[in-house]
Design a protein around this motif. Structure first.
Motif, PDB file in Angstrom:
ATOM      1  N   SER A 268       0.854  -1.193   0.000  1.00 42.45           N
ATOM      2  CA  SER A 268       0.000   0.000   0.000  1.00 42.45           C
ATOM      3  C   SER A 268       0.889   1.242   0.000  1.00 42.45           C
ATOM      4  O   SER A 268       2.057   1.192   0.400  1.00 42.45           O
ATOM      5  N   THR A 269       0.308   2.348  -0.449  1.00 44.74           N
ATOM      6  CA  THR A 269       1.083   3.583  -0.628  1.00 44.74           C
ATOM      7  C   THR A 269       0.401   4.742   0.100  1.00 44.74           C
ATOM      8  O   THR A 269      -0.751   4.606   0.545  1.00 44.74           O
ATOM      9  N   ALA A 270       1.097   5.861   0.214  1.00 45.69           N
ATOM     10  CA  ALA A 270       0.567   7.003   0.978  1.00 45.69           C
ATOM     11  C   ALA A 270      -0.787   7.469   0.431  1.00 45.69           C
ATOM     12  O   ALA A 270      -1.701   7.777   1.188  1.00 45.69           O
ATOM     13  N   CYS A 272      -3.929   6.495  -2.478  1.00 45.89           N
ATOM     14  CA  CYS A 272      -4.441   5.348  -3.241  1.00 45.89           C
ATOM     15  C   CYS A 272      -4.012   5.437  -4.710  1.00 45.89           C
ATOM     16  O   CYS A 272      -3.940   4.423  -5.406  1.00 45.89           O
ATOM     17  N   ASP A 274      -1.104   6.373  -5.791  1.00 42.68           N
ATOM     18  CA  ASP A 274       0.357   6.305  -5.949  1.00 42.68           C
ATOM     19  C   ASP A 274       0.833   4.946  -6.469  1.00 42.68           C
ATOM     20  O   ASP A 274       2.001   4.592  -6.264  1.00 42.68           O
ATOM     21  N   CYS A 276      -0.729   1.959  -5.511  1.00 40.81           N
ATOM     22  CA  CYS A 276      -0.969   0.998  -4.425  1.00 40.81           C
ATOM     23  C   CYS A 276      -1.232  -0.400  -5.004  1.00 40.81           C
ATOM     24  O   CYS A 276      -2.106  -0.562  -5.867  1.00 40.81           O
ATOM     25  N   GLU A 279      -4.895  -1.631  -4.130  1.00 39.67           N
ATOM     26  CA  GLU A 279      -6.017  -0.685  -4.338  1.00 39.67           C
ATOM     27  C   GLU A 279      -7.268  -1.388  -4.870  1.00 39.67           C
ATOM     28  O   GLU A 279      -8.380  -1.158  -4.379  1.00 39.67           O
ATOM     29  N   ARG A 321      -5.905   9.953   0.652  1.00 40.59           N
ATOM     30  CA  ARG A 321      -4.838   9.239   1.371  1.00 40.59           C
ATOM     31  C   ARG A 321      -5.286   7.855   1.837  1.00 40.59           C
ATOM     32  O   ARG A 321      -6.478   7.589   2.028  1.00 40.59           O
ATOM     33  N   CYS A 322      -4.279   7.013   2.020  1.00 44.60           N
ATOM     34  CA  CYS A 322      -4.512   5.647   2.489  1.00 44.60           C
ATOM     35  C   CYS A 322      -5.095   5.699   3.901  1.00 44.60           C
ATOM     36  O   CYS A 322      -4.578   6.415   4.765  1.00 44.60           O
ATOM     37  N   ARG A 325      -2.678   5.299   6.865  1.00 41.18           N
ATOM     38  CA  ARG A 325      -1.472   6.140   6.970  1.00 41.18           C
ATOM     39  C   ARG A 325      -1.828   7.600   7.235  1.00 41.18           C
ATOM     40  O   ARG A 325      -1.240   8.502   6.645  1.00 41.18           O
TER      41      ARG A 325
END
Ligand SMILES: NC(=O)c1ccc[n+]([C@@H]2O[C@H](COP(=O)([O-])OP(=O)(O)OC[C@H]3O[C@@H](n4cnc5c(N)ncnc54)[C@H](O)[C@@H]3O)[C@@H](O)[C@H]2O)c1
Length: 465
Positions: A268-270, A272, A274, A276, A279, A321-322, A325
């Motif tokens: 997962s990334t900062a 969605c 990015d 991920c 996702e 944002r995720c 995070r």
């Protein structure tokens, strides 16, 4: 030919017969067998109450909507709002002149008093300032919940309101919905005898949880308030109101279990967007909720609802944002045990991870019980061995939110101001203080591992005077 109403009645009767019960429903044109809440003699105001809105977001619009609907009762004559679009929209809708438009609430209090009342619909951390300033200058108030961010601030506001004899309505809107009014009427009427205990459940719904309490304005207790105040003060307030006795002891458990960094899936990334790796399978994917499905797009949050505007919005706000995070810290599940009066027990659960919303309540009494889910109230009479059903859809004012509670509140608040009679309003500031004290105290208990706390009745005396 059997019409739908008769068919439903027959199904209900059959189900009831199977359980050895009789189900009694309202009959068209006849008073409901459970009776109905008392209504006071509404009087047309001699002139509209004038008010200025502090914070022209979602709630500000809702209350201003009452003025648009009933211009003879309420007129919006000023607005303070930093977001230009929102300020413009409010001014245009209500014909507010340039000299009564400000970019922040402080400026509204620079000059002399210009209206009867101030409507405070700013974010939670901006309730105390405008409330104290408005009361100082002699305005009446409609104040969004939570009243303020701490118990001492709540007490300050009450003290100033009392010293100015101001009428202050707190937006505990559920008290004004036909459903909760009926619940209170049933209990007050003695139909189920003395209340022995209550179970009350607030399922928040998982996407709502992620939108408002993980990504949104109510995600962080210091910036806003703890969940028990920001979301569940309604529930604590309804429990106090319906039970009709003060809460004396409280204990709470709960935590933020899911929406934490440690729970972030591998890959997962900062944001969605990015790249991920999960996702496509994440139920909280911002791309899915806001972009593909176009759901939960708040009032004028995005410049438009086309894909490019939403992508741009997701790229610069928390909504992209995720969920694992962020800087959120409010709980996603919490239980509160309470004792009201000498012996009425109440168990409350707030659950963020549900597939559904809609508060559920069970009230156990000495002569019967009540089961409600905001759509229906089923009241069973132990002696008659009959179950009475009341359906909200036959009573709610569909043109305002919270089951008709939003505009019901404003109607009573306008009456209270124009007749200088706070008794016409059920959610006065004094009446709303108790649920806030219970909320703050329960949160202390939770943070302390669930210790039993006594509600400081002396602290509530100020409100009862
Ligand atoms: N009674 C209820 O059922 C209920 C439901 C939702 C929200 N609320 C409460 O209502 C309040 C507003 O919530 P909302 O959903 O409308 O939020 P919102 O963000 O839509 O609206 C708040 C508005 O206040 C404005 N604002 C920010 N700083 C300001 C300042 N310095 N001066 C004037 N305005 C300023 C914001 O720009 C925004 O437009 C919050 O306290 C929230 O907890 C109550």
């Amino acid at each position: 030919m059997v019409n739908r109403r008769d068919a439903l009645r027959a199904i209900g009767a059959a189900a009831g017969a199977a359980a050895g019960l009789t189900l009694v429903r309202a009959q068209e044109g006849r008073p409901h067998p459970l009776g109905r809440p008392a209504i006071y003699d509404w009087q047309a105001p001699s002139r509209p109450v004038t008010a200025a809105i502090m914070g022209a977001g979602n709630r500000g619009r809702v209350y201003a909507g009452y003025a648009a609907r009933f211009p003879g009762e309420l007129r919006i004559v000023g607005v303070a709002e930093p977001i230009a679009d929102r300020n413009d929209a409010m001014a245009a809708a209500h014909g507010i002149p340039a000299e009564r438009r400000w970019d922040t609430w402080e400026r509204a209090f620079d000059g002399p008093k210009f209206a009867d009342a101030i409507i405070i619909t700013t974010p939670d951390h901006l309730h105390y300032g405008p409330a104290m300033a408005a009361l100082e200058r002699g305005y009446d108030l409609l104040l969004e919940k939570a009243i303020a961010q701490s118990w001492p601030q709540c007490r300050d506001i009450l003290g100033r309101a009392q010293s100015r004899a101001a009428i202050v309505g707190v937006c505990h809107v559920l008290r004004y919905s036909p459903y909760f009014r009926m619940m209170k009427h049933v209990v007050d009427s003695g139909r189920i005898g003395d209340v022995i205990s209550v179970q009350h459940f607030e399922p928040v719904e998982h996407i709502h949880m992620s939108h408002a309490f993980v990504r949104g304005n109510w995600r962080n207790a210091k910036e806003s308030t703890p969940m028990l105040l920001s979301k569940s003060c309604h529930d604590l307030d309804i429990l106090r109101w319906v039970i009709g006795q003060p809460c004396r002891r409280v204990q709470s458990f709960g935590s933020l279990r899911l929406f934490r960094r440690e729970m972030a899936p591998a890959g997962s990334t900062a944001r969605c967007s990015d790249g991920c790796a999960v996702e496509a399978s994440c139920p909280f994917s911002a791309l899915d909720i806001y972009l593909r499905r176009k759901t939960w797009l708040g009032y004028k949050d995005t410049p438009g609802t086309d894909d490019a505007s939403i992508r741009e919005w997701l790229g610069r706000t928390n909504y992209g944002r995720c969920v694992f995070r962020l800087d959120n810290d409010v709980v996603d599940h919490q239980v509160v045990n309470m004792v009201f009066g000498d012996s009425v027990t109440a168990a409350f659960s707030m659950e963020g991870l549900t597939s559904y919303a809609g508060r559920r309540t069970r009230i156990m009494g000495t002569r019967g019980d009540l089961v409600g889910d905001e759509a229906t109230l089923d009241v069973y009479d132990f002696h008659e061995r009959k179950r009475y059903r009341w359906a909200a859809k036959e009573h709610a004012d569909a043109s305002s939110g919270h089951g008709g509670g939003d505009h019901g509140l404003v109607r009573d608040w306008v009456q209270a101001i124009s007749r200088r009679d706070p008794a016409l309003l059920t959610s006065t500031l004094a009446a709303s203080m108790e649920s806030h004290l219970v909320g703050f105290t329960a949160e202390e208990s939770r943070l302390d591992g669930g210790t039993l706390r006594t509600i400081d009745q002396a602290a509530l005396e100020q409100g009862r005077r």
